[in-house]
Design an enzyme around this catalytic site. Structure first.
Site, short mmCIF file in Angstrom:
data_model
loop_
_atom_site.label_atom_id
_atom_site.label_comp_id
_atom_site.label_asym_id
_atom_site.label_seq_id
_atom_site.Cartn_x
_atom_site.Cartn_y
_atom_site.Cartn_z
N HIS A 257 3.36 -10.27 -9.64
CA HIS A 257 4.81 -10.49 -9.62
C HIS A 257 5.51 -9.39 -8.84
CE1 HIS A 257 8.87 -11.47 -10.90
NE2 HIS A 257 9.02 -10.21 -11.24
N SER A 258 5.10 -8.17 -9.07
CA SER A 258 5.62 -7.02 -8.34
C SER A 258 4.59 -5.90 -8.47
CB SER A 258 6.97 -6.57 -8.90
OG SER A 258 6.80 -5.98 -10.19
N GLU B 133 0.83 -1.20 0.00
CA GLU B 133 0.00 0.00 0.00
C GLU B 133 0.87 1.26 0.00
OE1 GLU B 133 -3.25 0.20 -0.42
OE2 GLU B 133 -3.24 -1.98 -0.67
N SER C 113 19.31 -8.27 -8.66
CA SER C 113 18.22 -8.29 -9.64
C SER C 113 18.40 -9.31 -10.76
CB SER C 113 18.04 -6.89 -10.24
OG SER C 113 17.44 -6.02 -9.32
#
Length: 515
Positions: free
Chosen positions: A407-408, A192, A278
């Site tokens: 996923h993100s 959020e 990453s």
């Protein structure tokens, strides 16, 4: 390139764990300032010494086949219940010859022996002695039967009769559930916060909480973790505070990574947890190097690395498993098969029976486990860890699960998945709810406990976010430090150019941004 990566991580781990270096008194090569010249020099010495040792053994001991001879006799395999009682039979791999420790287990279920084969007529190749056949036969592309999924709890949180699992005490079970609940609350609030524009990016673990917490509970604090990016629960279990999570996501002055990484790229030397990287799957060959370093130092620990099903399509997955198998490095590979590599379904990733069979191809003991079953994950990871440390071997775990969240925050999974499908896994196959039912049935948890843990977690996380927002950002100079012993001229020019740009266009940067 893979050899270089594996070497560097063995070298780097020795440097990180050197006590004298921590006290600023060490002068050994790994602890001196790092330059490319030093690294290449040490690699050259390392490879030269390895070749000299082999040449000396072959010449002086009359062992011309030292790198060719193979022993293909099967190695002992034990069930979970036998592991603790069979510790005396495990061989010390450091005292055995290298060629004796490259044995692979027979795989009779892949190529069944028939009357047409001639086992008495062996063919001797550098790759081993083989039986012969006059019939041309191809190995089938896959077994007609899929590898079963190990589980202990059903969807209602009840123990499946005759389950083979490692018992969990009340204290441990309660702590595991508390961390699973806290992880859920943390995911919700940080997600959020990103939607509110307070942080730039976030990845949740919704649907995979059991893999996070149960695997962490099964490990030793000395085990070195090389994560992907969906395992913050491992750090949470090891004592990484909610404030530290918030500091990293906001990239402030208190962030251990000095604001250089994007959110959710956590790391902590104190907790033996490498920083999230990453690029997909790069941590696997690195884990082989770390595991081999632990083996050389005879540490009672192993490397543990995580990967998603999509990462198995990367070359580093195969290189990492092969290196670990050949070097017999104590590494536990945990693959979270959640069905989706962002929007790419597993049916477009591979044609094999999932990931578990890939371990066998490299001579690695493997197991498929229900990743939504915390007891099954705990038992499998703890047993795998014991095998890795005591037998000095890699182990592969395929944890079957479902990524309930996107996923993100950059993804909208409803574009490629049905909403009903997501809702089914969220409600009916929720790993947190399943484990809660089991804990409650044992009389170890109540509604009052539930309300208390979630209320406290929410309060602490909101306070951590508010504090993280008030901290100043890292100064611009940190972007150019900690890489070279002596900063090269081109980097100095880039630093100067960036400072001039910030001074020229201050409106493009946050208020109070330090040059």
């Amino acid at each position: 390139m893979i050899i270089t990566s594996t070497f560097l991580y063995s070298w780097r781990w020795i440097r990180m764990t050197c006590q004298a270096r921590q006290e600023n008194t060490c002068t050994c090569r790994p602890c001196k300032p790092v330059t490319l010249k030093h690294i290449l020099y040490d690699m050259a010495i390392w490879f030269a010494r390895s070749r000299n040792i082999v040449f000396s053994l072959r010449h002086n001991l009359n062992l011309p086949g030292i790198l060719i001879k193979r022993d293909y006799s099967p190695r002992p395999a034990f069930t979970n219940s036998q592991l603790s009682s069979k510790s005396s039979v495990f061989l010390d791999s450091f005292t055995s010859l290298r060629h004796e420790s490259t044995a692979v287990e027979k795989q009779l279920d892949l190529v069944q022996q028939s009357d047409e084969e001639n086992p008495d007529q062996e063919l001797d190749f550098p790759g081993g002695k083989l039986g012969s056949t006059s019939k041309m036969k191809f190995i089938p592309e896959s077994s007609p039967l899929r590898v079963p999924c190990y589980r202990v709890l059903d969807e209602d949180g009840r123990i499946i009769p005759d389950s083979d699992y490692i018992p969990v005490s009340e204290k441990l079970a309660v702590r595991m559930y508390e961390h699973m609940a806290t992880l859920q609350v943390m995911d919700h609030i940080f997600y959020e916060a990103q939607r509110q524009g307070r942080i730039s990016f976030f990845i949740t673990t919704v649907g995979e909480e059991a893999i996070n917490i149960a695997s962490a509970a099964a490990l030793s604090p000395e085990d070195v973790v090389l994560p992907q990016y969906r395992e913050p629960g491992v750090l949470l279990w090891r004592g990484f505070t909610l404030q530290e999570f918030a500091n990293q996501c906001f990239g402030n002055k208190a962030d251990h990574g000095k604001g250089r990484q994007m959110p959710v790229h956590y790391g902590s030397n104190r907790h033996n947890h490498f920083t999230v990287s990453s690029p997909i799957a790069t941590q696997l060959p690195q884990a082989a190097g770390v595991g081999y370093s632990l083996k050389m130092e005879k540490k009672n620990a192993c490397a543990v690395t995580f990967i998603g099903d999509g990462g198995t399509s990367e070359g580093d997955f195969h290189a990492g498993l092969n290196f670990a198998a050949v070097m017999e490095a104590p590494v536990v590979f945990i693959c979270r098969n959640n069905g989706w590599a962002i929007s790419t379904h597993i049916s477009e990733q591979f044609r094999s029976d999932g990931i578990v069979v890939k371990g066998r191809a490299y001579g690695i003991r493997s197991i498929r486990v229900d990743g939504n079953d915390a007891l099954a994950v705990y038992s499998a990871v703890r047993s795998a860890r014991e095998m890795a440390v005591k037998e000095q071997r890699p182990v592969l775990i395929e944890a079957m699960t479902y990524r309930v969240g996107h996923h993100s925050t950059s993804d909208d999974s409803t574009k490629y998945r049905a909403a009903d499908e997501i809702q089914y896994w969220k409600m009916s196959r929720n790993p947190v709810n399943i484990f809660r039912k089991w804990v409650e049935d044992n009389g170890w948890w109540s509604e009052e406990d539930e309300s208390k843990i979630r209320s406290n977690a929410r309060k602490q996380i909101l306070q951590a976010i508010q504090a993280a927002e008030k901290w100043d950002k890292q100064p611009l100079t940190e972007l150019f430090s900690d890489v070279y012993d002596v900063k090269p001229k081109n980097l100095e020019e880039q630093e100067l150019g960036l400072k001039e740009l910030v001074e020229k266009q201050p409106q493009d940067y946050p208020p109070g941004f330090q040059i």
